[in-house]
Design an enzyme around this catalytic site. Structure first.
Site, mmCIF file in Angstrom:
data_model
loop_
_atom_site.group_PDB
_atom_site.id
_atom_site.type_symbol
_atom_site.label_atom_id
_atom_site.label_comp_id
_atom_site.label_asym_id
_atom_site.label_seq_id
_atom_site.Cartn_x
_atom_site.Cartn_y
_atom_site.Cartn_z
ATOM 1 N N CYS A 5 68.870 62.800 49.842
ATOM 2 C CA CYS A 5 67.814 63.220 48.908
ATOM 3 C C CYS A 5 68.407 63.529 47.532
ATOM 4 C CB CYS A 5 67.096 64.452 49.460
ATOM 5 S SG CYS A 5 65.948 65.190 48.275
ATOM 6 N N CYS A 8 67.964 67.201 46.524
ATOM 7 C CA CYS A 8 68.930 68.073 47.215
ATOM 8 C C CYS A 8 70.290 67.982 46.528
ATOM 9 C CB CYS A 8 69.040 67.689 48.683
ATOM 10 S SG CYS A 8 67.643 68.229 49.707
ATOM 11 N N ASP A 31 62.515 66.030 33.594
ATOM 12 C CA ASP A 31 62.400 64.721 34.238
ATOM 13 C C ASP A 31 63.208 63.689 33.449
ATOM 14 O OD1 ASP A 31 60.078 63.429 36.355
ATOM 15 O OD2 ASP A 31 61.165 62.045 35.047
ATOM 16 N N ASN A 87 52.539 64.986 43.483
ATOM 17 C CA ASN A 87 52.232 63.723 44.159
ATOM 18 C C ASN A 87 52.521 63.836 45.651
ATOM 19 O OD1 ASN A 87 51.362 62.210 41.909
ATOM 20 N ND2 ASN A 87 53.476 61.905 41.248
ATOM 21 N N GLY A 93 51.945 57.612 44.461
ATOM 22 C CA GLY A 93 53.127 57.159 43.735
ATOM 23 C C GLY A 93 54.323 58.074 43.897
ATOM 24 N N THR A 95 57.757 59.127 44.631
ATOM 25 C CA THR A 95 58.986 58.337 44.759
ATOM 26 C C THR A 95 60.151 59.161 45.285
ATOM 27 O OG1 THR A 95 59.542 58.768 42.441
ATOM 28 C CG2 THR A 95 58.361 56.723 42.931
ATOM 29 N N HIS A 98 60.945 64.881 48.277
ATOM 30 C CA HIS A 98 61.288 66.319 48.314
ATOM 31 C C HIS A 98 60.231 66.958 47.418
ATOM 32 C CE1 HIS A 98 64.601 69.626 48.091
ATOM 33 N NE2 HIS A 98 63.502 70.114 47.522
ATOM 34 N N HIS A 100 57.876 68.516 44.869
ATOM 35 C CA HIS A 100 58.161 68.990 43.510
ATOM 36 C C HIS A 100 56.862 69.070 42.731
ATOM 37 C CE1 HIS A 100 58.587 64.610 43.763
ATOM 38 N NE2 HIS A 100 58.084 64.571 42.540
ATOM 39 N N HIS A 102 55.314 68.695 39.038
ATOM 40 C CA HIS A 102 55.499 68.220 37.663
ATOM 41 C C HIS A 102 54.789 69.188 36.722
ATOM 42 C CE1 HIS A 102 56.694 63.924 38.612
ATOM 43 N NE2 HIS A 102 56.083 64.233 39.740
HETATM 44 P P1 AMP Z 1 57.266 61.525 41.997
HETATM 45 O O1 AMP Z 1 56.874 60.151 41.565
HETATM 46 O O2 AMP Z 1 56.148 62.523 41.967
HETATM 47 O O3 AMP Z 1 58.005 61.514 43.326
HETATM 48 O O4 AMP Z 1 58.277 62.049 40.891
HETATM 49 C C1 AMP Z 1 59.653 61.889 40.949
HETATM 50 C C2 AMP Z 1 60.154 62.138 39.561
HETATM 51 O O5 AMP Z 1 61.543 62.373 39.634
HETATM 52 C C3 AMP Z 1 59.938 60.978 38.589
HETATM 53 O O6 AMP Z 1 59.129 61.423 37.501
HETATM 54 C C4 AMP Z 1 61.365 60.616 38.165
HETATM 55 O O7 AMP Z 1 61.437 60.248 36.810
HETATM 56 C C5 AMP Z 1 62.110 61.896 38.450
HETATM 57 N N1 AMP Z 1 63.537 61.736 38.684
HETATM 58 C C6 AMP Z 1 64.140 60.880 39.531
HETATM 59 N N2 AMP Z 1 65.473 61.042 39.492
HETATM 60 C C7 AMP Z 1 65.710 62.045 38.610
HETATM 61 C C8 AMP Z 1 66.897 62.678 38.130
HETATM 62 N N3 AMP Z 1 68.115 62.323 38.551
HETATM 63 N N4 AMP Z 1 66.773 63.666 37.209
HETATM 64 C C9 AMP Z 1 65.546 64.033 36.761
HETATM 65 N N5 AMP Z 1 64.394 63.478 37.183
HETATM 66 C C10 AMP Z 1 64.474 62.482 38.090
#
Ligand code: AMP
Length: 114
Positions: A5, A8, A31, A87, A93, A95, A98, A100, A102
């Site tokens: 992850c 993590c 982000d 999300n 969407g 991705t 874990h 979180h 926004h």
């Molecule tokens: P979600 O689509 O809700 O799962 O959001 C995941 C978010 O994590 C996306 O907006 C990505 O741009 C962000 N993200 C992915 N990797 C990183 C990282 N290493 N540092 C900061 N944000 C990240």
């Protein structure tokens, strides 16, 4: 900690982040691909993907995250308001699997998408 992850790994300090807040329960960082002038993720320090997978202790962590959001938003200069997005799953969407929160702001976000 879940070894595959990315959040993590960020929490563990194995991957760098642009940290804006941290305590024993959560980490907040900018982000990497911002969708607004200010785009911060608030991440509980316990690995679970969605609200459906959350246990009682993890629900307490999410509560603490939500209680901290106004102070984090204030520290980011979001006095004019902000939007929270959590999300859940593929159709939303999601991705990173874990949970979180926004925080989006720093500009007028408009009235579309809720
Ligand atoms: P979600 O689509 O809700 O799962 O959001 C995941 C978010 O994590 C996306 O907006 C990505 O741009 C962000 N993200 C992915 N990797 C990183 C990282 N290493 N540092 C900061 N944000 C990240």
């Amino acid at each position: 900690m879940e070894p595959n992850c990315i959040f993590c790994k960020i929490i563990a300090g194995e991957i760098p982040s642009d940290k804006v807040y941290e305590d024993g329960d959560m980490l907040a960082f900018r982000d990497i691909n911002p969708q607004a002038k200010v785009h911060v993720l608030v991440v509980p320090k316990s690995h679970f993907a969605t609200l459906a997978e959350m246990d009682a202790a993890q629900a307490e962590l999410v509560k603490k995250c939500l209680q901290k959001v106004p102070a984090i938003a204030e520290s980011l200069g979001l006095a004019g308001g902000y939007r929270l997005i959590v999300n859940q799953g593929a159709d939303a969407g999601q991705t990173v699997h874990h949970l979180h929160i926004h925080i989006l702001g720093g500009q007028n976000l408009g009235e579309k998408l809720v």
